[in-house]
Enzyme design. Sequence first.
Site, short mmCIF file in Angstrom:
data_model
loop_
_atom_site.label_atom_id
_atom_site.label_comp_id
_atom_site.label_asym_id
_atom_site.label_seq_id
_atom_site.Cartn_x
_atom_site.Cartn_y
_atom_site.Cartn_z
N ASP A 54 0.78 -1.28 0.38
CA ASP A 54 -0.01 0.39 -0.10
C ASP A 54 0.53 1.32 0.33
OD1 ASP A 54 -2.07 1.86 -0.01
OD2 ASP A 54 -3.59 -0.16 1.55
N GLY A 80 4.10 0.66 -1.20
CA GLY A 80 4.25 0.87 -2.73
C GLY A 80 3.34 1.49 -3.87
N ASP A 81 2.84 1.80 -4.96
CA ASP A 81 2.03 2.40 -5.41
C ASP A 81 1.50 0.89 -7.22
OD1 ASP A 81 0.33 2.93 -7.96
OD2 ASP A 81 1.11 5.27 -7.52
N PHE A 82 1.16 -0.25 -6.52
CA PHE A 82 -0.03 -0.91 -7.45
C PHE A 82 -0.20 -0.44 -8.39
CE2 PHE A 82 -3.66 -0.74 -5.05
CZ PHE A 82 -4.67 -0.35 -5.89
N HIS A 100 -13.23 -1.49 -7.14
CA HIS A 100 -14.59 -1.43 -7.07
C HIS A 100 -14.43 0.50 -6.80
CE1 HIS A 100 -16.28 -0.17 -3.11
NE2 HIS A 100 -14.99 0.38 -3.47
#
Length: 190
Positions: A54, A80-82, A100
């Site tokens: 995250d 981290g940034d996915f 969503h």
Amino acid sequence: MAAMHGYTKVAVRQVATAFDLSRFTSACDLGGCTGALAYELARQYPGLKVTVLDLPEVIEDAAHFRPDGPQTGQVSFMPGDFFRDPLPEADLYILSKVLHNWQDEKVHQLLSRISRSCKPGGGLLVVELLLDEKCQSLIPVLQSLTMMVLFLSRERTLSEYRSLLQAHGFTDVRAAYLGSTVDAILATRA
């Protein structure tokens, strides 16, 4: 974070036991926030190591939500940034209340990244509130309307998730309707 943690905790046991996940030895919960689901998965599957990926500011605060118990040693956190950073290697990837939040273009981008990281036979666990095919159940419809207004995104039906997942190489798409705040989908990478 406290609200998201509480909302997630309501159904973690149901999600963790919706499918037999004992064949997996490593998992990566993308956008896993406080690790509520990761800790429950570790509790249910003592041989499973779970990494929560995250954003750095989320990971920094996640320590405040760490439970007591031996399962905490099975869970690690990685900033981290996915959408941009490399995804940790895992047998099972998890997206809980993530898809969503995004329009289809971003969903395809994220699923493509996961598909490239997931080895054949690996899994993807999607945790979302599923719309029924005829949109007759009021709670998922209202949730979808809220997502549209706030984020221009939406809840999806199992058929829509099946199409999205199959387009990215995931097969054997199975659903578990949990009768809770979320449902679960497990798919296998071909």
